[in-house]
Design a protein around this motif. Sequence first.
Motif, PDB file in Angstrom:
ATOM      1  N   UNK A  46    -146.571  41.685  48.927  1.00  0.00           N
ATOM      2  CA  UNK A  46    -147.815  41.102  49.435  1.00  0.00           C
ATOM      3  C   UNK A  46    -147.498  39.833  50.213  1.00  0.00           C
ATOM      4  N   UNK A  47    -148.454  39.371  50.964  1.00  0.00           N
ATOM      5  CA  UNK A  47    -148.284  38.214  51.827  1.00  0.00           C
ATOM      6  C   UNK A  47    -147.815  37.005  51.023  1.00  0.00           C
ATOM      7  N   UNK A  48    -146.772  36.346  51.512  1.00  0.00           N
ATOM      8  CA  UNK A  48    -146.262  35.143  50.868  1.00  0.00           C
ATOM      9  C   UNK A  48    -145.184  35.384  49.836  1.00  0.00           C
ATOM     10  N   UNK A  49    -144.861  36.658  49.556  1.00  0.00           N
ATOM     11  CA  UNK A  49    -143.824  37.007  48.576  1.00  0.00           C
ATOM     12  C   UNK A  49    -142.642  37.614  49.312  1.00  0.00           C
ATOM     13  N   UNK A  50    -141.446  37.130  49.023  1.00  0.00           N
ATOM     14  CA  UNK A  50    -140.244  37.666  49.650  1.00  0.00           C
ATOM     15  C   UNK A  50    -139.899  39.029  49.059  1.00  0.00           C
ATOM     16  N   UNK A  51    -139.242  39.865  49.853  1.00  0.00           N
ATOM     17  CA  UNK A  51    -138.855  41.208  49.413  1.00  0.00           C
ATOM     18  C   UNK A  51    -137.971  41.153  48.173  1.00  0.00           C
ATOM     19  N   UNK A  52    -137.035  40.216  48.115  1.00  0.00           N
ATOM     20  CA  UNK A  52    -136.151  40.131  46.959  1.00  0.00           C
ATOM     21  C   UNK A  52    -136.931  39.731  45.700  1.00  0.00           C
ATOM     22  N   UNK A  53    -137.964  38.895  45.877  1.00  0.00           N
ATOM     23  CA  UNK A  53    -138.812  38.533  44.746  1.00  0.00           C
ATOM     24  C   UNK A  53    -139.622  39.732  44.274  1.00  0.00           C
ATOM     25  N   UNK A  54    -140.082  40.524  45.236  1.00  0.00           N
ATOM     26  CA  UNK A  54    -140.827  41.741  44.907  1.00  0.00           C
ATOM     27  C   UNK A  54    -139.953  42.709  44.113  1.00  0.00           C
ATOM     28  N   UNK A  55    -138.690  42.864  44.512  1.00  0.00           N
ATOM     29  CA  UNK A  55    -137.775  43.768  43.805  1.00  0.00           C
ATOM     30  C   UNK A  55    -137.449  43.260  42.408  1.00  0.00           C
ATOM     31  N   UNK A  56    -137.266  41.952  42.257  1.00  0.00           N
ATOM     32  CA  UNK A  56    -137.004  41.391  40.931  1.00  0.00           C
ATOM     33  C   UNK A  56    -138.179  41.660  39.999  1.00  0.00           C
ATOM     34  N   UNK A  57    -139.398  41.509  40.519  1.00  0.00           N
ATOM     35  CA  UNK A  57    -140.592  41.784  39.722  1.00  0.00           C
ATOM     36  C   UNK A  57    -140.702  43.272  39.407  1.00  0.00           C
ATOM     37  N   UNK A  58    -140.382  44.119  40.381  1.00  0.00           N
ATOM     38  CA  UNK A  58    -140.439  45.570  40.171  1.00  0.00           C
ATOM     39  C   UNK A  58    -139.476  45.992  39.060  1.00  0.00           C
ATOM     40  N   UNK A  59    -138.275  45.401  39.051  1.00  0.00           N
ATOM     41  CA  UNK A  59    -137.307  45.719  38.001  1.00  0.00           C
ATOM     42  C   UNK A  59    -137.804  45.235  36.645  1.00  0.00           C
ATOM     43  N   UNK A  60    -138.325  44.022  36.590  1.00  0.00           N
ATOM     44  CA  UNK A  60    -138.808  43.471  35.323  1.00  0.00           C
ATOM     45  C   UNK A  60    -139.940  44.301  34.750  1.00  0.00           C
ATOM     46  N   UNK A  61    -140.806  44.833  35.614  1.00  0.00           N
ATOM     47  CA  UNK A  61    -141.920  45.659  35.147  1.00  0.00           C
ATOM     48  C   UNK A  61    -141.436  46.980  34.535  1.00  0.00           C
ATOM     49  N   UNK A  62    -140.201  47.379  34.875  1.00  0.00           N
ATOM     50  CA  UNK A  62    -139.624  48.581  34.278  1.00  0.00           C
ATOM     51  C   UNK A  62    -138.695  48.253  33.102  1.00  0.00           C
ATOM     52  N   UNK A  63    -138.738  46.999  32.643  1.00  0.00           N
ATOM     53  CA  UNK A  63    -137.948  46.595  31.496  1.00  0.00           C
ATOM     54  C   UNK A  63    -136.493  46.316  31.813  1.00  0.00           C
ATOM     55  N   UNK A  64    -136.198  45.979  33.069  1.00  0.00           N
ATOM     56  CA  UNK A  64    -134.825  45.717  33.492  1.00  0.00           C
ATOM     57  C   UNK A  64    -134.680  44.240  33.852  1.00  0.00           C
ATOM     58  N   UNK A  65    -134.200  43.415  32.924  1.00  0.00           N
ATOM     59  CA  UNK A  65    -134.047  41.984  33.224  1.00  0.00           C
ATOM     60  C   UNK A  65    -132.902  41.750  34.205  1.00  0.00           C
ATOM     61  N   UNK A  66    -133.177  41.095  35.290  1.00  0.00           N
ATOM     62  CA  UNK A  66    -132.181  40.868  36.337  1.00  0.00           C
ATOM     63  C   UNK A  66    -131.772  39.404  36.360  1.00  0.00           C
ATOM     64  N   UNK A  67    -130.612  39.133  36.953  1.00  0.00           N
ATOM     65  CA  UNK A  67    -130.219  37.759  37.217  1.00  0.00           C
ATOM     66  C   UNK A  67    -129.720  37.670  38.651  1.00  0.00           C
ATOM     67  N   UNK A  68    -129.905  36.520  39.301  1.00  0.00           N
ATOM     68  CA  UNK A  68    -129.512  36.364  40.705  1.00  0.00           C
ATOM     69  C   UNK A  68    -128.134  35.739  40.847  1.00  0.00           C
ATOM     70  N   UNK A  69    -127.542  35.892  42.020  1.00  0.00           N
ATOM     71  CA  UNK A  69    -126.300  35.229  42.375  1.00  0.00           C
ATOM     72  C   UNK A  69    -126.286  35.050  43.891  1.00  0.00           C
ATOM     73  N   UNK A  70    -125.420  34.179  44.376  1.00  0.00           N
ATOM     74  CA  UNK A  70    -125.331  33.910  45.805  1.00  0.00           C
ATOM     75  C   UNK A  70    -123.867  33.969  46.234  1.00  0.00           C
ATOM     76  N   UNK A  71    -123.606  34.625  47.353  1.00  0.00           N
ATOM     77  CA  UNK A  71    -122.261  34.692  47.912  1.00  0.00           C
ATOM     78  C   UNK A  71    -122.148  33.769  49.118  1.00  0.00           C
ATOM     79  N   UNK A  72    -120.929  33.405  49.450  1.00  0.00           N
ATOM     80  CA  UNK A  72    -120.688  32.376  50.456  1.00  0.00           C
ATOM     81  C   UNK A  72    -120.533  32.962  51.867  1.00  0.00           C
ATOM     82  N   UNK A  73    -121.609  33.581  52.374  1.00  0.00           N
ATOM     83  CA  UNK A  73    -121.584  34.040  53.759  1.00  0.00           C
ATOM     84  C   UNK A  73    -122.939  33.776  54.403  1.00  0.00           C
ATOM     85  N   UNK A  74    -122.957  33.758  55.719  1.00  0.00           N
ATOM     86  CA  UNK A  74    -124.168  33.454  56.460  1.00  0.00           C
ATOM     87  C   UNK A  74    -125.148  34.624  56.389  1.00  0.00           C
TER      88      UNK A  74
END
Length: 228
Positions: free
Chosen positions: A177-205
């Motif tokens: 939905x408006x104002x929500x990033x795609x990655x945030x939407x996917x994290x929420x989608x996973x959590x709603x299916x009982x899949x706790x996720x964690x984020x990480x960041x890699x060093x590239x542009x």
Amino acid sequence: MSFNVDFSAAQAAHCEDEPLALASLAGQSIPLFADRSRNLRLKRFRTQLLHQWLIATFAPCRVADVGGGKGLLAYLLDGSGFHSTVIDPLDQPLPDKYKDVLTDQRVKIPPTARVERRTAAFQTEEAAGSEAAAGYDLLIGLHAHGSNARIIDAAARYGCGFVLMPCCVIDEPFFPRLGVLWIECLADYAARQGLPVFPFRLNFKGQNIGLCYAGRAPRNTTIPLISA
């Protein structure tokens, strides 16, 4: 509900190049994976950087590289003791060389080298002309257009883990939905299916934030998890 979204190839490339100014995701800070370079590396090194993160995080297991393209990630993982399969409708040869981000040396790939490949679309369940997820411990989607939601669905169904570095919503069954990033939407989608996720960041542009759910994939380190 499904939506048809029309994205051009140029728009897709722009999504991959666009950095996300996020300090936290899924209720957690986003740690930067250690890399010897002080500056952000070019996007072309993202495969090598993801390989380093994967072998630091998981013990060797059965991996499906969804939308894996030429298969460099699968080749690197195989060399680290994993059993990797590329699942991609387009059959492409391995590159003839790559740069090792640890040594900064160019490495030639032997012309006889091969990776296991399924020239098919990825689906959550077995279907004609597709490859399903049941036989894998870990599903990887490195900017895998149109497969992110399916990968999450497969993890929920079969108990496998997943690692996603999503960019845009091309060919996905829903969009944020408006104002929500795609990655945030996917994290929420996973959590709603009982899949706790964690984020990480890699060093590239570019879009360098990933989401991980460990599932049954064997771990090398203690992976922080949040409650679903």
